[in-house]
Design a protein around this motif. Structure first.
Motif, PDB file in Angstrom:
ATOM      1  N   SER A 142      -9.678   5.835  11.140  1.00  0.00           N
ATOM      2  CA  SER A 142      -8.847   7.034  11.293  1.00  0.00           C
ATOM      3  C   SER A 142      -7.379   6.687  11.456  1.00  0.00           C
ATOM      4  CB  SER A 142      -9.308   7.861  12.492  1.00  0.00           C
ATOM      5  OG  SER A 142      -9.227   7.088  13.688  1.00  0.00           O
ATOM      6  N   ARG A 143      -7.089   5.490  12.008  1.00  0.00           N
ATOM      7  CA  ARG A 143      -5.698   5.088  12.194  1.00  0.00           C
ATOM      8  C   ARG A 143      -5.049   4.696  10.882  1.00  0.00           C
ATOM      9  NH1 ARG A 143      -4.421   3.509  17.348  1.00  0.00           N
ATOM     10  NH2 ARG A 143      -2.292   3.392  16.537  1.00  0.00           N
ATOM     11  N   LEU A 144      -5.879   4.422   9.861  1.00  0.00           N
ATOM     12  CA  LEU A 144      -5.356   4.078   8.537  1.00  0.00           C
ATOM     13  C   LEU A 144      -5.404   5.262   7.595  1.00  0.00           C
ATOM     14  CD1 LEU A 144      -6.840   0.520   7.953  1.00  0.00           C
ATOM     15  CD2 LEU A 144      -4.443   1.111   8.236  1.00  0.00           C
ATOM     16  N   GLU A 145      -5.659   6.448   8.146  1.00  0.00           N
ATOM     17  CA  GLU A 145      -5.786   7.626   7.300  1.00  0.00           C
ATOM     18  C   GLU A 145      -4.614   8.575   7.478  1.00  0.00           C
ATOM     19  OE1 GLU A 145      -8.135   8.032   5.060  1.00  0.00           O
ATOM     20  OE2 GLU A 145      -9.019   6.113   5.578  1.00  0.00           O
ATOM     21  N   THR A 146      -3.468   8.057   7.910  1.00  0.00           N
ATOM     22  CA  THR A 146      -2.300   8.910   8.104  1.00  0.00           C
ATOM     23  C   THR A 146      -1.666   9.230   6.754  1.00  0.00           C
ATOM     24  OG1 THR A 146      -1.857   7.847  10.221  1.00  0.00           O
ATOM     25  CG2 THR A 146      -0.054   9.113   9.228  1.00  0.00           C
ATOM     26  N   PRO A 147      -1.641  10.502   6.353  1.00  0.00           N
ATOM     27  CA  PRO A 147      -1.020  10.838   5.067  1.00  0.00           C
ATOM     28  C   PRO A 147       0.474  10.534   5.111  1.00  0.00           C
ATOM     29  CG  PRO A 147      -2.353  12.660   5.910  1.00  0.00           C
ATOM     30  CD  PRO A 147      -2.188  11.682   7.027  1.00  0.00           C
ATOM     31  N   VAL A 148       0.977   9.883   4.079  1.00  0.00           N
ATOM     32  CA  VAL A 148       2.401   9.549   4.053  1.00  0.00           C
ATOM     33  C   VAL A 148       3.061  10.051   2.784  1.00  0.00           C
ATOM     34  CG1 VAL A 148       2.208   7.563   5.564  1.00  0.00           C
ATOM     35  CG2 VAL A 148       1.825   7.264   3.131  1.00  0.00           C
ATOM     36  N   GLY A 149       2.395  10.907   2.047  1.00  0.00           N
ATOM     37  CA  GLY A 149       3.024  11.486   0.874  1.00  0.00           C
ATOM     38  C   GLY A 149       2.882  10.619  -0.351  1.00  0.00           C
ATOM     39  N   GLY A 162      -1.657   5.138   5.186  1.00  0.00           N
ATOM     40  CA  GLY A 162      -1.481   3.929   5.974  1.00  0.00           C
ATOM     41  C   GLY A 162      -1.066   4.220   7.394  1.00  0.00           C
ATOM     42  N   CYS A 163      -0.613   3.175   8.071  1.00  0.00           N
ATOM     43  CA  CYS A 163      -0.170   3.324   9.456  1.00  0.00           C
ATOM     44  C   CYS A 163       0.994   2.377   9.712  1.00  0.00           C
ATOM     45  CB  CYS A 163      -1.304   3.052  10.427  1.00  0.00           C
ATOM     46  SG  CYS A 163      -1.797   1.322  10.533  1.00  0.00           S
ATOM     47  N   GLY A 186       8.409  -4.086  13.222  1.00  0.00           N
ATOM     48  CA  GLY A 186       7.088  -3.490  13.092  1.00  0.00           C
ATOM     49  C   GLY A 186       6.314  -3.987  11.891  1.00  0.00           C
ATOM     50  N   LEU A 187       5.120  -3.448  11.742  1.00  0.00           N
ATOM     51  CA  LEU A 187       4.212  -3.763  10.640  1.00  0.00           C
ATOM     52  C   LEU A 187       3.806  -2.458   9.981  1.00  0.00           C
ATOM     53  CD1 LEU A 187       2.155  -5.404   8.945  1.00  0.00           C
ATOM     54  CD2 LEU A 187       0.583  -5.251  10.904  1.00  0.00           C
ATOM     55  N   LEU A 188       4.068  -2.355   8.694  1.00  0.00           N
ATOM     56  CA  LEU A 188       3.665  -1.183   7.912  1.00  0.00           C
ATOM     57  C   LEU A 188       2.474  -1.591   7.043  1.00  0.00           C
ATOM     58  CD1 LEU A 188       4.223   1.739   6.869  1.00  0.00           C
ATOM     59  CD2 LEU A 188       5.691   0.690   5.123  1.00  0.00           C
ATOM     60  N   ILE A 189       1.399  -0.822   7.139  1.00  0.00           N
ATOM     61  CA  ILE A 189       0.189  -1.086   6.356  1.00  0.00           C
ATOM     62  C   ILE A 189      -0.027   0.086   5.399  1.00  0.00           C
ATOM     63  CG2 ILE A 189      -2.290  -1.564   6.425  1.00  0.00           C
ATOM     64  CD1 ILE A 189      -1.944  -2.464   9.318  1.00  0.00           C
ATOM     65  N   LEU A 214      10.096   4.871   6.421  1.00  0.00           N
ATOM     66  CA  LEU A 214       9.755   3.518   5.981  1.00  0.00           C
ATOM     67  C   LEU A 214       8.981   3.547   4.671  1.00  0.00           C
ATOM     68  CD1 LEU A 214       8.737   1.996   9.422  1.00  0.00           C
ATOM     69  CD2 LEU A 214      10.867   1.614   8.169  1.00  0.00           C
ATOM     70  N   VAL A 215       8.083   4.504   4.536  1.00  0.00           N
ATOM     71  CA  VAL A 215       7.316   4.622   3.300  1.00  0.00           C
ATOM     72  C   VAL A 215       8.239   4.994   2.144  1.00  0.00           C
ATOM     73  CG1 VAL A 215       5.597   6.051   2.117  1.00  0.00           C
ATOM     74  CG2 VAL A 215       5.113   5.127   4.378  1.00  0.00           C
ATOM     75  N   ALA A 216       9.220   5.841   2.411  1.00  0.00           N
ATOM     76  CA  ALA A 216      10.172   6.211   1.363  1.00  0.00           C
ATOM     77  C   ALA A 216      10.978   5.007   0.905  1.00  0.00           C
ATOM     78  CB  ALA A 216      11.103   7.312   1.873  1.00  0.00           C
ATOM     79  N   VAL A 217      11.400   4.166   1.848  1.00  0.00           N
ATOM     80  CA  VAL A 217      12.144   2.964   1.490  1.00  0.00           C
ATOM     81  C   VAL A 217      11.277   2.044   0.640  1.00  0.00           C
ATOM     82  CG1 VAL A 217      13.234   0.874   2.383  1.00  0.00           C
ATOM     83  CG2 VAL A 217      13.649   3.068   3.505  1.00  0.00           C
ATOM     84  N   GLU A 218      10.055   1.810   1.086  1.00  0.00           N
ATOM     85  CA  GLU A 218       9.150   0.947   0.322  1.00  0.00           C
ATOM     86  C   GLU A 218       8.827   1.551  -1.045  1.00  0.00           C
ATOM     87  OE1 GLU A 218       5.594  -0.331  -1.462  1.00  0.00           O
ATOM     88  OE2 GLU A 218       5.572   1.522  -0.287  1.00  0.00           O
ATOM     89  N   GLY A 219       8.654   2.867  -1.080  1.00  0.00           N
ATOM     90  CA  GLY A 219       8.311   3.525  -2.334  1.00  0.00           C
ATOM     91  C   GLY A 219       9.414   3.491  -3.362  1.00  0.00           C
ATOM     92  N   HIS A 220      10.661   3.345  -2.929  1.00  0.00           N
ATOM     93  CA  HIS A 220      11.778   3.315  -3.872  1.00  0.00           C
ATOM     94  C   HIS A 220      11.823   2.030  -4.688  1.00  0.00           C
ATOM     95  CE1 HIS A 220      14.272   6.635  -1.718  1.00  0.00           C
ATOM     96  NE2 HIS A 220      13.460   7.108  -2.635  1.00  0.00           N
TER      97      HIS A 220
END
Length: 327
Positions: A142-149, A162-163, A186-189, A214-220
């Motif tokens: 459940s901790r890895l099921e965070t919707p991030v778009g 991810g989380c 931190g650690l982004l998974i 953070l996800v937006a930065v990685e996604g770019h």
């Protein structure tokens, strides 16, 4: 510094001279384009003076790893006062030196790491220690099921979830006196929904930065893929034999310049289109509020004169091409 501006996607590209090349792409809300490049020379080249001389490689050019070339690109961007806030990179460029460089420069980062990369937390209620893969395995599903778009880099691959784990809060002034307050390591998974593959990133950012940011930065990082595709299809990035040091740099530099000009033109066209749309919306709103009798009071002759003036204005040729002004 413009919020959201970043340097993204250090990435290699195949070439005949000699093996791989590296590019850095700049990404902001206005668009993206290449801003730097470097030619990677393996040891079989740098250890062969005759080969270097035949390709006109400068005599002081020695072997440099890809992480070292990446840090040199970042250093050049900082020296040139390029306004960026974040750096994102693939796992091939490592962490260590890049992490220290960016912390001292006061820049945030989202850097890819392997599953064997070791993380440790301190000063947190729940200690975290171990490899990235081990830490991910201890997280409840459940901790890895965070919707991030849906990031633009996943536009053809489905959503990612991810989380984000905060490992330590540090006083940023220890690294860069220009910044103040606490920054978080931190650690982004990230996990792909379709196949369950995990991706790991080490992060450095102001405290309380959201996982969405953070996800937006990685996604770019999609910008580097888009840049390669456009540069190849539109400007012939891969249409060169790269038989000499000078030839490769001249060809790639011209492609980068053409790409940058295209990015500027695209931004200007989008800005003009947005202004036209805003004017049309405003004009429609005003038309609804104007009483019909005020238009009827215009004589037929007046309406014809206005129509002729507008028609002549529209068909009047431009004095020069937009590209001339941009150049």
């Amino acid at each position: 510094m413009r919020s959201g501006a970043s340097i993204h996607g250090f990435r290699g590209q195949d070439h005949e001279l000699p093996d791989r090349s590296l590019f850095a792409a700049y990404v902001s809300r206005h668009g993206h384009a290449f801003i730097d490049r470097a030619l990677y020379l393996p040891k079989q080249w740098t250890d062969d003076p005759d080969r270097l001389e035949a390709a006109y490689v400068p005599a002081d050019t020695g072997f440099a790893t890809k992480p070292k070339l990446a840090t040199a690109m970042i250093a050049r961007a900082i020296a040139a006062s390029v306004p960026f806030k974040w750096v994102a990179a693939d796992t091939v460029y490592g962490v260590g030196d890049i992490e220290q460089q960016l912390r001292q420069a006061g820049k945030g980062y989202v850097l890819g790491v392997s599953s064997a990369h070791v993380f440790q937390s301190w000063g947190k209620r729940r200690p975290v220690s171990g490899t990235a893969a081990d830490i991910a395995s201890t997280r409840r599903s459940s901790r890895l099921e965070t919707p991030v778009g849906r990031g633009r880099d996943q536009r053809n691959r489905g959503c990612m979830i991810g989380c984000y784990l905060e490992l330590a809060d540090l006083d940023v002034e220890e690294f860069n006196s220009a910044n103040q307050g606490l920054w978080t390591r931190g650690l982004l998974i990230r996990r792909h929904i379709a196949d369950g593959d995990l991706a790991f990133f080490t992060t450095w950012c102001p405290a309380a930065t959201s996982i969405e940011t953070l996800v937006a930065v990685e996604g770019h990082r999609w910008a580097i893929e888009d840049s390669f595709e456009t540069a190849k299809n539109e400007f012939g990035l891969d249409h060169n034999e790269s038989r000499s040091w000078h030839g490769w740099h001249r060809h790639v530099s011209l492609v980068m310049l053409a790409f940058a000009m295209m990015a500027v033109i695209r931004h200007l066209r989008q800005s003009v289109a947005a202004k036209k749309k805003e004017r049309r919306t405003t004009a429609k709103a005003k038309t609804k509020t104007v009483a019909t009798p005020s238009l009827i009071r215009w004589s037929i002759q007046e309406i014809r004169r206005v129509a002729i003036r507008l028609a002549r204005k529209r068909i009047q040729p431009a004095t020069h091409h937009r590209m001339v002004t941009l150049a």
